[in-house]
Motif scaffolding. Structure first.
Motif, PDB file in Angstrom:
ATOM      1  N   THR A   1      21.267 -12.428  22.671  1.00  9.46           N
ATOM      2  CA  THR A   1      20.147 -13.177  22.116  1.00  9.46           C
ATOM      3  C   THR A   1      19.238 -12.202  21.372  1.00  9.46           C
ATOM      4  O   THR A   1      19.296 -10.993  21.606  1.00  9.46           O
ATOM      5  N   PRO A   2      18.398 -12.701  20.469  1.00 11.71           N
ATOM      6  CA  PRO A   2      17.542 -11.784  19.696  1.00 11.71           C
ATOM      7  C   PRO A   2      16.665 -10.879  20.550  1.00 11.71           C
ATOM      8  O   PRO A   2      16.359  -9.764  20.147  1.00 11.71           O
ATOM      9  N   GLY A   3      16.275 -11.340  21.747  1.00 14.39           N
ATOM     10  CA  GLY A   3      15.371 -10.554  22.582  1.00 14.39           C
ATOM     11  C   GLY A   3      16.044  -9.688  23.615  1.00 14.39           C
ATOM     12  O   GLY A   3      15.356  -9.002  24.380  1.00 14.39           O
ATOM     13  N   THR A   4      17.401  -9.688  23.672  1.00 14.07           N
ATOM     14  CA  THR A   4      18.082  -8.928  24.720  1.00 14.07           C
ATOM     15  C   THR A   4      19.121  -7.954  24.185  1.00 14.07           C
ATOM     16  O   THR A   4      19.856  -7.357  24.963  1.00 14.07           O
ATOM     17  N   VAL A   5      19.203  -7.767  22.877  1.00  9.75           N
ATOM     18  CA  VAL A   5      20.207  -6.858  22.320  1.00  9.75           C
ATOM     19  C   VAL A   5      19.836  -5.412  22.636  1.00  9.75           C
ATOM     20  O   VAL A   5      18.650  -5.058  22.765  1.00  9.75           O
ATOM     21  N   VAL A   6      20.859  -4.565  22.747  1.00  5.39           N
ATOM     22  CA  VAL A   6      20.630  -3.134  22.986  1.00  5.39           C
ATOM     23  C   VAL A   6      21.340  -2.274  21.956  1.00  5.39           C
ATOM     24  O   VAL A   6      21.154  -1.055  21.934  1.00  5.39           O
ATOM     25  N   GLU A   7      22.150  -2.867  21.095  1.00  6.33           N
ATOM     26  CA  GLU A   7      22.891  -2.099  20.089  1.00  6.33           C
ATOM     27  C   GLU A   7      21.980  -1.698  18.933  1.00  6.33           C
ATOM     28  O   GLU A   7      21.151  -2.491  18.474  1.00  6.33           O
ATOM     29  N   ASP A   8      22.171  -0.479  18.448  1.00  9.91           N
ATOM     30  CA  ASP A   8      21.336   0.021  17.355  1.00  9.91           C
ATOM     31  C   ASP A   8      21.471  -0.831  16.100  1.00  9.91           C
ATOM     32  O   ASP A   8      20.525  -0.935  15.311  1.00  9.91           O
ATOM     33  N   SER A   9      22.639  -1.424  15.882  1.00 15.25           N
ATOM     34  CA  SER A   9      22.854  -2.209  14.676  1.00 15.25           C
ATOM     35  C   SER A   9      21.952  -3.435  14.622  1.00 15.25           C
ATOM     36  O   SER A   9      21.719  -3.980  13.541  1.00 15.25           O
ATOM     37  N   SER A  10      21.420  -3.869  15.762  1.00 15.55           N
ATOM     38  CA  SER A  10      20.552  -5.042  15.810  1.00 15.55           C
ATOM     39  C   SER A  10      19.089  -4.687  16.064  1.00 15.55           C
ATOM     40  O   SER A  10      18.259  -5.589  16.230  1.00 15.55           O
ATOM     41  N   LEU A  11      18.767  -3.398  16.101  1.00 17.39           N
ATOM     42  CA  LEU A  11      17.414  -2.960  16.436  1.00 17.39           C
ATOM     43  C   LEU A  11      16.853  -2.071  15.340  1.00 17.39           C
ATOM     44  O   LEU A  11      17.604  -1.414  14.603  1.00 17.39           O
ATOM     45  N   THR A  12      15.536  -2.033  15.255  1.00 15.48           N
ATOM     46  CA  THR A  12      14.840  -1.085  14.391  1.00 15.48           C
ATOM     47  C   THR A  12      14.400   0.089  15.259  1.00 15.48           C
ATOM     48  O   THR A  12      13.764  -0.110  16.295  1.00 15.48           O
TER      49      THR A  12
ATOM     50  N   GLY B   1      18.474 -16.069  14.373  1.00 16.29           N
ATOM     51  CA  GLY B   1      17.965 -16.766  15.549  1.00 16.29           C
ATOM     52  C   GLY B   1      19.027 -17.360  16.452  1.00 16.29           C
ATOM     53  O   GLY B   1      18.709 -18.037  17.433  1.00 16.29           O
ATOM     54  N   HIS B   2      20.315 -17.128  16.146  1.00 14.29           N
ATOM     55  CA  HIS B   2      21.384 -17.668  16.994  1.00 14.29           C
ATOM     56  C   HIS B   2      21.537 -16.820  18.252  1.00 14.29           C
ATOM     57  O   HIS B   2      21.265 -15.620  18.258  1.00 14.29           O
ATOM     58  N   SER B   3      22.041 -17.456  19.312  1.00  6.84           N
ATOM     59  CA  SER B   3      22.522 -16.750  20.490  1.00  6.84           C
ATOM     60  C   SER B   3      24.048 -16.794  20.465  1.00  6.84           C
ATOM     61  O   SER B   3      24.634 -17.771  19.987  1.00  6.84           O
ATOM     62  N   VAL B   4      24.672 -15.737  20.982  1.00  4.76           N
ATOM     63  CA  VAL B   4      26.127 -15.625  20.915  1.00  4.76           C
ATOM     64  C   VAL B   4      26.667 -15.322  22.310  1.00  4.76           C
ATOM     65  O   VAL B   4      26.261 -14.342  22.941  1.00  4.76           O
ATOM     66  N   ALA B   5      27.578 -16.169  22.790  1.00  6.67           N
ATOM     67  CA  ALA B   5      28.242 -15.943  24.079  1.00  6.67           C
ATOM     68  C   ALA B   5      29.573 -15.250  23.815  1.00  6.67           C
ATOM     69  O   ALA B   5      30.419 -15.777  23.096  1.00  6.67           O
ATOM     70  N   ILE B   6      29.756 -14.068  24.396  1.00  7.15           N
ATOM     71  CA  ILE B   6      30.981 -13.297  24.228  1.00  7.15           C
ATOM     72  C   ILE B   6      31.941 -13.657  25.356  1.00  7.15           C
ATOM     73  O   ILE B   6      31.663 -13.375  26.525  1.00  7.15           O
TER      74      ILE B   6
END
Length: 886
Positions: free
Chosen positions: A103-114, A75-80
């Motif tokens: 953020t959990p709702g804006t990722v596009v990388e496959d490693s963070s998605l099902t 549930g964390h958000s990460v600022a790069i």
């Protein structure tokens, strides 16, 4: 550096700040403590000898994608925070900026998605003064977004629960209703002026969607939905730091086109998750999903969430599925090709957003290479048959194999590119002339040095010349001192050793310069070429998205066909009437778990006159299974699938409601019975004659009188609703309700048949006409392993209750005092206490009941002599009164 860090952190207070320092991302202060704990990495300190050392931790920059999914999942958000200027050219501190907030709702990388799941970001705005609100949700990884406008806030939250977003945006003035409190951890409260203001939302929407006004988006008359959309755009711009041109045209969800399944029905029917919350085996999704591409899997999920309500799209899908069922060879060939296709939607999104890796481009190339083979398979099948479905022909007419991009990517990309775009090795020979020269130098430089050495040997006649290299002089030619007088004039001495002289030549120095700079130049040129290629593909994203949609439809149809063939399903007949006629229907999930050989099919029939089936029978006999399979078969039919039945005629439903199982919400002060009544209330408020309702054990959470009265009233209300009542399957243990068949023409009695055999019961799992004569609850308790003394005592009590019921009249509930006199004899009047006779032995003392129970449980065939003596000694020492043994 710390001043810069703290300033950037202050600008992004809600996110963990990943601060780029050289080859690492560093975190400091509280962020470091949180990241070290959640990532299980070492926590160190900066200036450890200082009075107040600064906590810090870090990860290698190239391993970022291995760590970030763990933080997002928590549930964390990460600022790069990246370096935005070349350190070699920087004067003083290298300039850094936050380039993206994950953020959990804006990722596009496959490693963070099902792969086959949507990942939604949602925003809700409700105007209590106007009694209207809007809910919008977007899958940023694919660019798809939609939303609904409603008059009731509860309805919006029901849809929120159904959508199940990873993040939720709410105005600060709002709060999460108690009933949906489990969503609170996902909520980000935002100020209305900068996120939900109407004028700003209109401007942001028109700009992002490139339209002149909201009529083009069907939002002109939906101000609250517009405000929810505006909040999504504000949040995406804040976190992504870029424009949002990759979003698809916004399309409001038209609920009138779909069969509505609320979140309670989805849960009770275990469509996506089991009742225990688990996914996979045991869900309808797991039985239906034979798709091979992520796009097809997501389309199947959308169809299951929102089945069709109109005949036209259902029949269109049915025709396509039937075509794939009949042409098995074509289906198998198509499955082989689809299995090679990657996620075109998310790949094209990452390329457009400049988040793609070289591996993404390779996946895109491999996917495009398959498209001509899929086209050839479809063309051949359409040409060879006269019964090709219209949907398949329409899909194939607009087919775009993207051959131009396939050829370019085949020509350009290396077969095994590195993970990072700055490492070189991305492109093949022949793609770019300048790059070819650099590739020649970097990959064949040693050979060119050897050629130069051989040329010098031949020209000078000195065979003992050697080629060497050191960090001071670079490349050099070494000649023995005895031959130094013979060196050519163009040899320039650089170093004298004991036994040799070292020289350089103009040609060697020139080649050295090319070799030493070739690697850096190659990496720079490849980086430039990669970005140019990315930009060109991004400009054609609409073509990739179009083909992704066509592939998803193909995969959806063939997947349903594959499931139908594997499970022996049949094509249902759908119509606009109210008849529901299922012959030899099965529950697809139960059958998949148990096996078809162990499953007993059942018929279900509802028509214009008989709209409510009152189903009685014992627990474990299969009442709930029959109820759920009728609802599931209807859902499957309305997504265009075949169904598990020998024959099915299904009148279209506009909504399906379910009230099954026992659940509570103790955290919100809601008992099992309260939850049951709330769900029943929702059904009674919203159901109509076109709905399909399944109700299981209404009223069981309260007293006999209250529960029976409620169940009776619910049946009457469902029969009176609309014109002729609501189509309902009503399972109950209240046998008294079966008399309603004689007073309500819409009611028809059915029961799940059982057979008594040698004192036990056998479940026949067969739904048959007529009421059940008994509940067999005690027999079921016996099968469940309830101790024999309890079962025996229950039979005695049941016998007494039945005798008292006969005195009150057949089919009448037992009076409370009579029940109490049997269960609680110590609290009755002396005159009412039962007289003990020879036929009615006295109750045993607790000690005696313990002895009888232990004696009954003994297995004398396995009892050793010493064990028998120990047991006798134990019983002899028990304090048993003589009168208990009389």
């Amino acid at each position: 550096m710390l001043e810069q860090y703290l300033r950037i952190k202050e600008e992004n207070p809600g996110a963990l700040l990943f601060y780029r320092m050289g080859d690492f991302y560093e975190l400091f202060f509280e962020d470091a403590e949180v990241a070290a704990r959640d990532l299980q990495i070492a926590l160190t300190t900066r200036n450890p000898k200082a009075e107040n050392p600064v906590p810090m931790c870090g990860i290698p920059h190239h391993a970022r994608d291995n760590y970030l999914p763990k933080l997002l999942e928590m549930g964390h958000s990460v600022a790069i925070c990246d370096q935005v200027e070349d350190p070699k050219q920087a004067k003083g501190l290298v300039k850094r900026e936050v380039t993206r907030i994950l953020t959990p709702g804006t990722v596009v990388e496959d490693s963070s998605l099902t792969a086959k799941d949507h990942n939604y970001l949602a925003a809700l705005f409700y105007d209590s003064k106007k009694n209207a609100g809007g809910l919008a949700w977007v899958d940023f990884s694919t660019g798809e977004w939609t939303g609904i406008q409603a008059k009731r806030e509860e309805e919006l939250w029901q849809w929120m629960q159904k959508v199940n977003p990873s993040e939720i945006l709410l105005p600060r003035e709002h709060s999460v209703p108690k009933r949906f409190a489990d969503m609170e951890p996902k909520v980000h409260y935002q100020p209305i002026p900068s996120f939900f203001d109407l004028s700003g939302s209109v401007r942001r929407l028109c700009e992002a969607q490139d339209v002149a006004d909201l009529k083009a988006l069907e939002l002109a008359d939906k101000p609250q939905l517009t405000q929810a959309c505006g909040a999504l755009l504000s949040y995406l711009r804040l976190t992504q730091k870029r424009d949002l041109k990759h979003l698809s045209p916004f399309k409001p969800l038209h609920l009138g086109k779909h069969l509505i399944l609320d979140e309670v029905t989805e849960r009770n029917l275990e469509i996506f998750r089991r009742l225990d919350g688990g996914r996979g085996r045991g869900t309808l999704w797991s039985v239906l999903d034979r798709t091979l591409t992520p796009m097809g899997g997501r389309l199947l999920a959308e169809r299951l969430q929102r089945p069709w309500k109109d005949l036209a799209p259902i029949r269109k899908s049915q025709e396509a599925v039937s075509f794939f069922v009949k042409h098995e060879d074509m289906r198998e060939e198509l499955r082989d090709e689809l299995d090679k296709v990657y996620d075109l939607e998310r790949l094209s999104t990452r390329i457009f957003l400049n988040r793609a890796t070289p591996k993404d481009f390779l996946a895109l190339r491999n996917s495009l290479e398959v498209l001509p083979d899929i086209a050839a398979c479809l063309d051949r099948s359409i040409q060879e048959t006269d019964e090709a479905p219209r949907a398949l022909e329409q899909l194939f007419k607009g087919w775009d194999s993207l051959a131009d991009w396939a050829q370019l990517l085949i020509k350009a990309l290396a077969d095994n590119p590195p993970h990072q775009i700055t490492e070189g090795g991305l492109f093949r020979y022949g793609y770019n002339p300048d790059l070819d020269e650099l590739l020649e130098l970097t990959e064949h430089g040693e050979a060119r040095l050897q050629d130069l050495l051989e040329a010098e040997k031949k020209e000078s006649g000195i065979e003992k010349i050697k080629l060497g290299f050191n960090k001071v002089f670079g490349y050099f030619l070494e000649v023995p001192k005895s031959l130094a007088e013979k060196v050519p004039y163009h040899f320039t001495r650089k170093q004298t050793l004991v036994n040799s002289e070292r020289y350089i030549t103009p040609d060697l120095k020139e080649l050295e310069g090319k070799l030493l700079s070739a690697s850096d130049k190659r990496k720079e040129l490849e980086y430039t070429l990669f970005n140019e290629l990315r930009q060109r593909i991004a400009e054609s994203r609409h073509r990739f998205i179009d083909m992704a949609g066509r592939l998803a439809a193909l995969d959806f149809w063939q997947g349903l066909a594959e499931a139908a063939v594997q499970s022996d399903w049949t094509c249902p007949e759908l119509h606009d009437g109210l008849e529901l006629d299922i012959v030899a229907g099965r529950h697809p999930v139960v059958e998949a778990v148990q096996g078809s050989a162990n499953y007993i099919p059942n018929d279900v029939h509802l028509d214009e006159h008989k709209r409510l089936l009152l189903i009685t029978g014992p627990n474990m006999a299969g009442k709930s299974t029959v109820l759920r399979q009728a609802a599931i078969i209807t859902i499957m039919a309305q997504i265009g699938s075949f169904v598990p039945a020998r024959k099915a005629k299904i009148g279209l439903a506009d909504r399906i409601f379910s009230r099954v199982g026992a659940s509570d919400n103790l955290a919100q002060g809601q008992s099992t019975f309260m939850v049951e009544m709330m769900e029943t209330a929702r059904i009674l408020r919203q159901a109509n004659s076109r709905s399909l309702v399944i109700l299981d054990e209404i009223g069981r959470g309260t007293s006999t009188f209250d529960g029976l009265a409620l169940a009776w009233a619910v049946v009457e209300e469902l029969c009176a609703r609309g014109k002729g009542g609501v189509r309902t399957l009503f399972a109950t243990h209240y046998h008294e309700l079966t008399v309603l068949e004689t007073t309500l023409p819409q009611v028809s009695n059915y029961n799940i048949a059982v057979k008594e055999y040698k004192g036990d019961i056998v479940f026949l799992r067969r739904l048959v006409p007529g009421p059940s004569d008994r509940s067999y609850g005690i027999e079921v308790a016996k099968l469940a392993g309830v101790p024999r003394p309890v079962v025996s005592r229950a039979k005695e009590i049941l016998k007494d209750l039945e005798q008292r019921a006969k005195k009150n009249g057949k089919n009448q509930p037992v009076s409370a005092p009579a029940t109490q006199s049997v269960l609680l004899p110590g609290f009755m009047n002396k005159a009412d206490e039962p007289i003990l006779t020879e036929e009615q032995p006295p109750a045993l003392s607790p000690e005696m009941e313990q002895l009888v129970g232990e004696l009954d449980a003994l297995d004398i065939n396995r009892l050793s002599p010493i064990e028998a003596l120990n047991i006798l000694h134990k019983w002899k020492s028990m304090d048993l009164k003589k009168d208990t043994l009389s």
